[in-house]
Design an enzyme around this catalytic site. Sequence first.
Site, PDB file in Angstrom:
ATOM      1  N   LEU A  37       0.838  -1.208   0.000  1.00  0.00           N
ATOM      2  CA  LEU A  37       0.000   0.000   0.000  1.00  0.00           C
ATOM      3  C   LEU A  37       0.871   1.256   0.000  1.00  0.00           C
ATOM      4  CD1 LEU A  37      -2.963  -1.034   2.344  1.00  0.00           C
ATOM      5  CD2 LEU A  37      -2.782  -1.242  -0.137  1.00  0.00           C
ATOM      6  N   THR A  38       1.689   1.378  -1.019  1.00  0.00           N
ATOM      7  CA  THR A  38       2.426   2.627  -1.246  1.00  0.00           C
ATOM      8  C   THR A  38       1.403   3.659  -1.724  1.00  0.00           C
ATOM      9  OG1 THR A  38       2.816   2.225  -3.596  1.00  0.00           O
ATOM     10  CG2 THR A  38       4.441   1.305  -2.046  1.00  0.00           C
ATOM     11  N   ALA A  85       5.492  -3.370  -7.938  1.00  0.00           N
ATOM     12  CA  ALA A  85       6.651  -2.638  -8.458  1.00  0.00           C
ATOM     13  C   ALA A  85       6.450  -1.153  -8.212  1.00  0.00           C
ATOM     14  CB  ALA A  85       6.808  -2.892  -9.957  1.00  0.00           C
ATOM     15  N   THR A 132       7.488  -5.339 -18.601  1.00  0.00           N
ATOM     16  CA  THR A 132       7.113  -4.230 -19.467  1.00  0.00           C
ATOM     17  C   THR A 132       7.884  -4.251 -20.784  1.00  0.00           C
ATOM     18  OG1 THR A 132       7.288  -1.825 -19.642  1.00  0.00           O
ATOM     19  CG2 THR A 132       8.814  -2.868 -18.152  1.00  0.00           C
ATOM     20  N   ASP A 133       7.315  -3.618 -21.801  1.00  0.00           N
ATOM     21  CA  ASP A 133       8.035  -3.499 -23.084  1.00  0.00           C
ATOM     22  C   ASP A 133       9.216  -2.529 -22.979  1.00  0.00           C
ATOM     23  OD1 ASP A 133       6.612  -1.109 -22.908  1.00  0.00           O
ATOM     24  OD2 ASP A 133       5.684  -1.263 -24.891  1.00  0.00           O
ATOM     25  N   GLU A 134       9.252  -1.726 -21.895  1.00  0.00           N
ATOM     26  CA  GLU A 134      10.316  -0.719 -21.781  1.00  0.00           C
ATOM     27  C   GLU A 134      11.693  -1.344 -21.641  1.00  0.00           C
ATOM     28  OE1 GLU A 134       9.717   2.706 -19.427  1.00  0.00           O
ATOM     29  OE2 GLU A 134       7.581   2.815 -19.841  1.00  0.00           O
ATOM     30  N   TYR A 157      13.724   3.063 -14.093  1.00  0.00           N
ATOM     31  CA  TYR A 157      12.581   2.142 -14.018  1.00  0.00           C
ATOM     32  C   TYR A 157      12.794   0.945 -14.931  1.00  0.00           C
ATOM     33  CZ  TYR A 157       8.070   0.106 -15.335  1.00  0.00           C
ATOM     34  OH  TYR A 157       7.068  -0.784 -15.629  1.00  0.00           O
ATOM     35  N   LYS A 161      13.368  -3.102 -14.098  1.00  0.00           N
ATOM     36  CA  LYS A 161      12.491  -4.182 -14.589  1.00  0.00           C
ATOM     37  C   LYS A 161      13.314  -5.186 -15.407  1.00  0.00           C
ATOM     38  CE  LYS A 161       8.571  -4.614 -14.249  1.00  0.00           C
ATOM     39  NZ  LYS A 161       7.705  -5.234 -13.213  1.00  0.00           N
ATOM     40  N   ARG A 288      11.135  14.853 -20.746  1.00  0.00           N
ATOM     41  CA  ARG A 288      11.605  13.872 -19.748  1.00  0.00           C
ATOM     42  C   ARG A 288      13.041  13.469 -20.140  1.00  0.00           C
ATOM     43  NH1 ARG A 288       8.030   8.451 -19.626  1.00  0.00           N
ATOM     44  NH2 ARG A 288       6.854   9.523 -18.007  1.00  0.00           N
ATOM     45  N   PRO A 289      13.998  13.461 -19.188  1.00  0.00           N
ATOM     46  CA  PRO A 289      15.359  13.031 -19.554  1.00  0.00           C
ATOM     47  C   PRO A 289      15.355  11.584 -20.058  1.00  0.00           C
ATOM     48  CG  PRO A 289      15.306  13.955 -17.330  1.00  0.00           C
ATOM     49  CD  PRO A 289      13.882  13.832 -17.777  1.00  0.00           C
TER      50      PRO A 289
HETATM   51  P1  NAD Z   1       1.018   0.603  -9.823  1.00  0.00           P
HETATM   52  O1  NAD Z   1       2.122   1.559  -9.483  1.00  0.00           O
HETATM   53  O2  NAD Z   1      -0.336   1.136 -10.106  1.00  0.00           O
HETATM   54  O3  NAD Z   1       0.856  -0.469  -8.655  1.00  0.00           O
HETATM   55  C1  NAD Z   1       1.950  -1.071  -8.024  1.00  0.00           C
HETATM   56  C2  NAD Z   1       1.439  -1.771  -6.761  1.00  0.00           C
HETATM   57  O4  NAD Z   1       2.582  -2.409  -6.141  1.00  0.00           O
HETATM   58  C3  NAD Z   1       0.834  -0.823  -5.739  1.00  0.00           C
HETATM   59  O5  NAD Z   1      -0.363  -1.373  -5.221  1.00  0.00           O
HETATM   60  C4  NAD Z   1       1.899  -0.732  -4.659  1.00  0.00           C
HETATM   61  O6  NAD Z   1       1.365  -0.484  -3.366  1.00  0.00           O
HETATM   62  C5  NAD Z   1       2.543  -2.107  -4.744  1.00  0.00           C
HETATM   63  N1  NAD Z   1       3.934  -2.092  -4.247  1.00  0.00           N
HETATM   64  C6  NAD Z   1       4.914  -1.200  -4.566  1.00  0.00           C
HETATM   65  N2  NAD Z   1       6.038  -1.495  -3.889  1.00  0.00           N
HETATM   66  C7  NAD Z   1       5.767  -2.592  -3.125  1.00  0.00           C
HETATM   67  C8  NAD Z   1       6.529  -3.379  -2.225  1.00  0.00           C
HETATM   68  N3  NAD Z   1       7.811  -3.066  -1.937  1.00  0.00           N
HETATM   69  N4  NAD Z   1       5.955  -4.446  -1.637  1.00  0.00           N
HETATM   70  C9  NAD Z   1       4.660  -4.767  -1.911  1.00  0.00           C
HETATM   71  N5  NAD Z   1       3.880  -4.046  -2.756  1.00  0.00           N
HETATM   72  C10 NAD Z   1       4.429  -2.980  -3.352  1.00  0.00           C
HETATM   73  O7  NAD Z   1       1.594  -0.242 -11.044  1.00  0.00           O
HETATM   74  P2  NAD Z   1       0.832  -0.825 -12.331  1.00  0.00           P
HETATM   75  O8  NAD Z   1       0.812   0.204 -13.387  1.00  0.00           O
HETATM   76  O9  NAD Z   1      -0.400  -1.491 -11.887  1.00  0.00           O
HETATM   77  O10 NAD Z   1       1.909  -1.936 -12.779  1.00  0.00           O
HETATM   78  C11 NAD Z   1       1.878  -3.252 -12.220  1.00  0.00           C
HETATM   79  C12 NAD Z   1       2.976  -4.069 -12.843  1.00  0.00           C
HETATM   80  O11 NAD Z   1       2.800  -4.136 -14.253  1.00  0.00           O
HETATM   81  C13 NAD Z   1       4.383  -3.494 -12.626  1.00  0.00           C
HETATM   82  O12 NAD Z   1       5.264  -4.562 -12.401  1.00  0.00           O
HETATM   83  C14 NAD Z   1       4.705  -2.797 -13.931  1.00  0.00           C
HETATM   84  O13 NAD Z   1       6.088  -2.776 -14.166  1.00  0.00           O
HETATM   85  C15 NAD Z   1       3.978  -3.690 -14.926  1.00  0.00           C
HETATM   86  N6  NAD Z   1       3.541  -3.032 -16.169  1.00  0.00           N
HETATM   87  C16 NAD Z   1       2.806  -1.870 -16.122  1.00  0.00           C
HETATM   88  C17 NAD Z   1       2.349  -1.299 -17.313  1.00  0.00           C
HETATM   89  C18 NAD Z   1       1.521  -0.030 -17.308  1.00  0.00           C
HETATM   90  O14 NAD Z   1       1.256   0.535 -18.382  1.00  0.00           O
HETATM   91  N7  NAD Z   1       1.056   0.466 -16.179  1.00  0.00           N
HETATM   92  C19 NAD Z   1       2.648  -1.898 -18.536  1.00  0.00           C
HETATM   93  C20 NAD Z   1       3.417  -3.074 -18.541  1.00  0.00           C
HETATM   94  C21 NAD Z   1       3.841  -3.641 -17.351  1.00  0.00           C
HETATM   95  O1  DAU Z   2       5.231   0.734 -21.853  1.00  0.00           O
HETATM   96  C1  DAU Z   2       4.833   0.227 -20.610  1.00  0.00           C
HETATM   97  C2  DAU Z   2       5.059   1.283 -19.543  1.00  0.00           C
HETATM   98  O2  DAU Z   2       4.082   2.304 -19.773  1.00  0.00           O
HETATM   99  C3  DAU Z   2       4.941   0.728 -18.135  1.00  0.00           C
HETATM  100  O3  DAU Z   2       5.962  -0.203 -17.916  1.00  0.00           O
HETATM  101  C4  DAU Z   2       5.043   1.855 -17.101  1.00  0.00           C
HETATM  102  O4  DAU Z   2       4.817   1.339 -15.799  1.00  0.00           O
HETATM  103  C5  DAU Z   2       3.974   2.902 -17.426  1.00  0.00           C
HETATM  104  O5  DAU Z   2       4.106   3.988 -16.531  1.00  0.00           O
HETATM  105  C6  DAU Z   2       4.105   3.386 -18.869  1.00  0.00           C
HETATM  106  O6  DAU Z   2       5.321   4.171 -19.059  1.00  0.00           O
HETATM  107  P1  DAU Z   2       5.329   5.535 -19.917  1.00  0.00           P
HETATM  108  O7  DAU Z   2       6.476   6.327 -19.476  1.00  0.00           O
HETATM  109  O8  DAU Z   2       5.172   5.259 -21.356  1.00  0.00           O
HETATM  110  O9  DAU Z   2       3.915   6.173 -19.392  1.00  0.00           O
HETATM  111  P2  DAU Z   2       3.504   7.650 -18.952  1.00  0.00           P
HETATM  112  O10 DAU Z   2       2.021   7.651 -18.767  1.00  0.00           O
HETATM  113  O11 DAU Z   2       4.345   8.190 -17.870  1.00  0.00           O
HETATM  114  O12 DAU Z   2       3.832   8.497 -20.278  1.00  0.00           O
HETATM  115  C7  DAU Z   2       3.236   8.188 -21.527  1.00  0.00           C
HETATM  116  C8  DAU Z   2       3.811   9.160 -22.543  1.00  0.00           C
HETATM  117  O13 DAU Z   2       3.313  10.481 -22.256  1.00  0.00           O
HETATM  118  C9  DAU Z   2       5.325   9.272 -22.520  1.00  0.00           C
HETATM  119  O14 DAU Z   2       5.814   9.475 -23.834  1.00  0.00           O
HETATM  120  C10 DAU Z   2       5.589  10.518 -21.675  1.00  0.00           C
HETATM  121  C11 DAU Z   2       4.389  11.405 -21.989  1.00  0.00           C
HETATM  122  N1  DAU Z   2       3.960  12.292 -20.882  1.00  0.00           N
HETATM  123  C12 DAU Z   2       3.725  11.738 -19.663  1.00  0.00           C
HETATM  124  C13 DAU Z   2       3.340  12.541 -18.602  1.00  0.00           C
HETATM  125  C14 DAU Z   2       3.095  11.925 -17.242  1.00  0.00           C
HETATM  126  C15 DAU Z   2       3.788  13.664 -21.100  1.00  0.00           C
HETATM  127  O15 DAU Z   2       3.988  14.166 -22.231  1.00  0.00           O
HETATM  128  N2  DAU Z   2       3.423  14.442 -20.047  1.00  0.00           N
HETATM  129  C16 DAU Z   2       3.207  13.943 -18.791  1.00  0.00           C
HETATM  130  O16 DAU Z   2       2.884  14.738 -17.856  1.00  0.00           O
END
Ligand code: NAD
Ligand code: DAU
Length: 349
Positions: A37-38, A85, A132-134, A157, A161, A288-289
């Site tokens: 629960l971060t 994560a 993730t695809d990143e 990040y 991963k 973003r850097p």
């Molecule tokens: P999120 O940040 O919304 O949720 C992460 C969860 O992990 C939270 O509930 C947090 O409390 C918990 N957590 C964080 N640190 C912890 C710790 N030390 N111990 C236990 N719990 C902890 O993330 P999300 O966007 O739901 O992503 C979930 C997973 O999917 C991640 O592994 C992320 O890398 C992967 N992923 C995300 C995306 C995306 O677009 N969001 C895409 C591909 C993969």
């Molecule tokens: O590709 C999968 C990943 O997608 C996951 O692994 C990550 O957890 C998830 O956060 C996401 O990463 P991105 O960096 O692609 O997502 P974000 O929503 O932060 O940004 C999407 C795009 O929008 C990226 O090119 C940065 C841009 N952006 C983002 C923010 C937050 C902006 O231009 N302005 C913003 O304020």
Amino acid sequence: MKRTILITGGAGFIGSHMVRLMVNKYPNYLIVNLDKLTYAGNLKNLLDVEGCSNYIFEKGDIVNTDFISKIFSKYNFDSIIHLAAESHVDRSIHSPMEFIMTNIIGTVNLLHAAKNLWKDNLEGKLFFHVSTDEVYGSLGQTGLFTELTSYDPQSPYSSSKASSDHFVRSYGNTYNIPYLISNCSNNYGPNQFPEKLLPLFINNIQESKPLPVYGDGNFTRDWLYVEDHVKAIDLIFHSGKINETYNIGGCNEWKNIDLINLLCKKMDVHLNNPAGTSEKLITYVKDRPGHDKRYAIDASKLQSELSWKPSLQFEQGLEKTIVWYLNNYEWLSDVTSGEYQNYYEQQYK
Ligand code: NAD
Ligand code: DAU
């Protein structure tokens, strides 16, 4: 109970959709949701499954070795779906150590606990790592990420991963831990924390605040509705070939600025604003850097081996997402109070 499954990070965005799917679809599985629960974890995401007899919540940190070892002895898990994560790229630029601790050390702790618990019998055991695809880095104008693309992570990040993916494979190769890895593109949908592009911009439009577009806005992402992601995980979990990797993606590439323009148009309709109102909020800000230019997934392995395809068209998914945020203003204002304000000040000052 037929299986006892640990889902980590189940109170987060994707994790809560994963927990809901597993609890509802498999009443004969015991689902244990372990989450620290971060700021990103929110039990309000799971109110509808809270009372289910096949669901248990455990609060804890995957970095805490003693706690993890106790939880594994207590439940005797046969499978793990690991989502916990630190997940936001911008936060990883400001505070990389938290990403290294949770994403790398936390994953290794879980692998180690699984290895100890399963040492006498690996039959039917599975460590499913959600990645993730990143990890593949950035694409040029053309090409797609396949499962064979070399790793080339660019941010703290994605590096954390990538490292966790390597550890999962190493525990498979060295200790025979049965594993699966999925690498997915950008998710969107209900319950996403409003630090990520779509919920941040939906929230800002509602509050008539600037929409901070990084750089020239010509960065490309491949968007997938969150429920389609968790359905893919369910499919791979049950039918994927052990020790394989599957890419998951929407085959749905958008340049940020095109996506933002579409969102602005839709928000004007929903909010009964004159056309063009939301677009006026677009503000180009410092990039973003190390910003990755383009991500795009080749999901043909998942499609051909397991017959998976996304169920929603993007415009439908975006509509559903906007409607959810508009109907859940309380959820949004809850999570944007407190610490969020400090983060926002720091990030967009
Ligand atoms: P999120 O940040 O919304 O949720 C992460 C969860 O992990 C939270 O509930 C947090 O409390 C918990 N957590 C964080 N640190 C912890 C710790 N030390 N111990 C236990 N719990 C902890 O993330 P999300 O966007 O739901 O992503 C979930 C997973 O999917 C991640 O592994 C992320 O890398 C992967 N992923 C995300 C995306 C995306 O677009 N969001 C895409 C591909 C993969
Ligand atoms: O590709 C999968 C990943 O997608 C996951 O692994 C990550 O957890 C998830 O956060 C996401 O990463 P991105 O960096 O692609 O997502 P974000 O929503 O932060 O940004 C999407 C795009 O929008 C990226 O090119 C940065 C841009 N952006 C983002 C923010 C937050 C902006 O231009 N302005 C913003 O304020």
